[in-house]
Write a protein that holds these residues in place. Structure first.
Motif, PDB file in Angstrom:
ATOM      1  N   VAL A 463       0.837  -1.207   0.000  1.00 14.59           N
ATOM      2  CA  VAL A 463       0.000   0.000   0.000  1.00 14.59           C
ATOM      3  C   VAL A 463       0.868   1.252   0.000  1.00 14.59           C
ATOM      4  CG1 VAL A 463      -1.662   1.350   1.340  1.00 14.59           C
ATOM      5  CG2 VAL A 463      -1.976  -1.113   1.097  1.00 14.59           C
ATOM      6  N   TRP A 466       2.515   1.718  -3.400  1.00 15.26           N
ATOM      7  CA  TRP A 466       1.588   2.238  -4.399  1.00 15.26           C
ATOM      8  C   TRP A 466       1.351   3.727  -4.223  1.00 15.26           C
ATOM      9  CZ3 TRP A 466      -0.410   1.861  -8.883  1.00 15.26           C
ATOM     10  CH2 TRP A 466      -1.625   2.470  -9.197  1.00 15.26           C
ATOM     11  N   ARG A 467       1.211   4.155  -2.975  1.00 19.10           N
ATOM     12  CA  ARG A 467       0.998   5.587  -2.708  1.00 19.10           C
ATOM     13  C   ARG A 467       2.221   6.398  -3.135  1.00 19.10           C
ATOM     14  NH1 ARG A 467      -1.822   5.726   3.329  1.00 19.10           N
ATOM     15  NH2 ARG A 467      -3.896   4.974   2.674  1.00 19.10           N
ATOM     16  N   ARG A 468       3.398   5.838  -2.881  1.00 18.64           N
ATOM     17  CA  ARG A 468       4.624   6.554  -3.268  1.00 18.64           C
ATOM     18  C   ARG A 468       4.727   6.689  -4.777  1.00 18.64           C
ATOM     19  NH1 ARG A 468       7.890   9.233  -4.767  1.00 18.64           N
ATOM     20  NH2 ARG A 468       9.965   9.766  -3.956  1.00 18.64           N
ATOM     21  N   ARG A 470       2.220   6.747  -6.886  1.00 19.63           N
ATOM     22  CA  ARG A 470       1.188   7.682  -7.343  1.00 19.63           C
ATOM     23  C   ARG A 470       1.616   9.135  -7.157  1.00 19.63           C
ATOM     24  NH1 ARG A 470      -4.704   6.545  -5.197  1.00 19.63           N
ATOM     25  NH2 ARG A 470      -5.029   8.286  -6.620  1.00 19.63           N
ATOM     26  N   ARG A 471       2.404   9.384  -6.099  1.00 18.64           N
ATOM     27  CA  ARG A 471       2.883  10.752  -5.871  1.00 18.64           C
ATOM     28  C   ARG A 471       3.975  11.125  -6.864  1.00 18.64           C
ATOM     29  NH1 ARG A 471       3.140   9.298  -0.335  1.00 18.64           N
ATOM     30  NH2 ARG A 471       5.419   9.413  -0.425  1.00 18.64           N
TER      31      ARG A 471
END
Length: 472
Positions: A463, A466-468, A470-471
């Motif tokens: 998770v 994935w967030r990293r 997306r940024r």
């Protein structure tokens, strides 16, 4: 000095982040698929299934002697295996040569069987105890369940469905009619989420053994580096004086990673070692030269008349003909197991004498008769054959052989590296050691609990990764 430490921490953080991004999903799927494998194993033809599929041997129909079969086969040496068993409704000699080549000769006429047609394969499969209505499913050269090289001498296969409740399908060698594998619907469905995923067992990749091993070693090695760096980083973060400097998913990843990071690291390390990198761990079976020395007879001869075979026990499914220390041995296999017959039982002294020839340059250090499993004679899937003789030699590799004292069959070979691997893989990866080895239910519970812990660590890491991404 402080600047160096700061840079090291920075590189540790960046290394863990990007290694985790690259492999977090692999680790998640390994834990999930490992849990599936606990319930459904990879399709395999067990000895009990093989014997049940053969049916009772009709010795009254046998006309060809073992010697006649050897002469008809044209083998220049005694084969690796010579077996008399049923092929459908007809007794046959099944011959496995030293290079793995298979032959099947009629024990009635002495002639080789023709290649299997679809109709002939369905007829053979109809004698299987699970058969209801056989259906020829076509010719298969290689598929997901027959991908490994050990099936090469039997290819191609006739695939036959039995139309039973389990959805059983049989793989029959088109050349000989030998049953190579059986699978059920449950095995075929669940193994996609189990062993196929866990072992990265995609057919085009697994068919190239060297490439497959390299891929698994590199992927699991990178994942291991990510796990180690994360475990170290987790403790570094704890030294800041607070329980965790993070919130949300990052806090979960940090705290559970500290608590369960060792589980992740040991599972990844033992899985990586299971691929036997650079051949670190020795073979588990004797080589051809050792088997020939143990047999003490390499010429293609076997002195047994057909009337002498009538002494086999009732219900015998197969007779195996072999040599041990220059003496002929006949082993009868049936639903109750294997035992010598026809007056050819080897003595323990004869077995030990024959075994000495396998390592002529080494002294036999000890002979131990095991009546119960121990740390090095065990089976994760059930009880190992017992009793068994353990012969320990003083060669540089510290070789042990395990031999059935009743039949003289060599059941396994291990050296010092193999015994080390027993602890590095079985103890770490399957927790098959210590008190857990004696209590399967408890071991299963601990494995599930550890896997759940590993899933939280790797899932939260996925998770965050994935967030990293997306940024950006």
């Amino acid at each position: 000095m402080k600047g160096v430490v700061k840079r090291l921490k920075r590189w540790l953080h960046l290394g863990h982040r990007w290694l985790g991004i690259a492999t977090a999903l692999f680790i998640v799927t390994w834990f999930v698929s490992g849990l599936v494998m606990l319930a459904v194993g990879f399709p395999a033809l067990t000895e009990a299934e093989r014997v049940a599929a053969l049916g009772t041997l009709r010795l009254d129909a046998v006309r060809l002697t073992p010697q006649g079969a050897l002469e008809r086969s044209g083998s220049p040496r005694f084969p690796a295996r010579l077996t008399l068993a049923m092929r459908g409704s007809e007794p046959a000699y099944w011959i496995t040569q030293g290079d793995g080549r298979r032959q099947a000769l009629s024990a009635v006429t002495g002639e080789p069987f023709p290649p299997l047609t679809g109709e002939a394969a369905a007829a053979l499969a109809a004698t299987h105890p699970a058969s209801r209505h056989t259906v020829d499913l076509g010719l298969v050269t290689r598929d997901q369940w027959t991908v490994t090289a050990r099936f090469d001498p039997l290819r191609p296969f006739r695939l036959v469905g039995l139309s039973d409740a389990a959805g059983t399908e049989l793989y029959l060698s088109a050349a000989t009619g030998e049953l190579a594998l059986d699978t059920t619907r449950t095995e075929r469905v669940w193994n996609w989420a189990g062993a196929v995923t866990h072992w990265i067992y995609l057919t085009p990749l697994r068919a190239r053994a060297g490439l497959w091993q390299d891929v698994v070693l590199w992927v699991s090695g990178i994942a291991l580096a990510g796990g180690v760096s994360g475990y170290v980083l987790g403790f570094v973060r704890l030294m800041r004086g607070r329980l965790t400097p993070y919130r949300g998913w990052a806090a979960w990843h940090h705290l559970v990673g500290v608590a369960g990071g060792l589980v992740v690291v040991t599972f990844l390390l033992s899985g990586w070692l299971s691929m036997n990198p650079r051949g670190w761990f020795g073979p588990r079976a004797p080589d051809a030269a050792m088997r020939a020395a143990y047999a003490g007879q390499t010429a293609p001869v076997f002195p047994a008349r057909t009337d002498a075979l009538a002494g086999a026990p009732a219900g015998t499914a197969a007779l195996d003909f072999a040599w041990i220390g220059g003496k002929p041995i006949v082993v009868a296999t049936g639903p109750g197991g294997a035992a010598p017959c026809c007056g050819t039982a080897p003595t323990p002294d004869a077995i030990v004498a024959a075994a000495r020839a396998m390592l002529p340059g080494a002294a036999l250090r000890s002979v131990t008769r095991l009546e119960a499993p121990d740390a090095y004679w065990y089976d994760r899937h059930g009880a190992p054959p017992l009793p068994v003789l353990r012969l320990a030699f003083d060669d540089p590799a510290g070789t042990w052989f395990h031999i059935d004292p009743a039949t003289g069959t060599i059941l396994g070979r291990t050296d010092r590296s193999g015994r080390t691997n027993r602890w590095l893989f079985d103890a770490l990866h399957t927790l098959d050691a210590g008190p857990l080895a004696q209590h399967p239910a408890l071991r299963l519970t601990v494995i599930v609990a550890f896997s759940a812990l590993g899933l939280v660590v790797s899932g939260s890491g996925a998770v965050l990764g994935w967030r990293r991404l997306r940024r950006g």
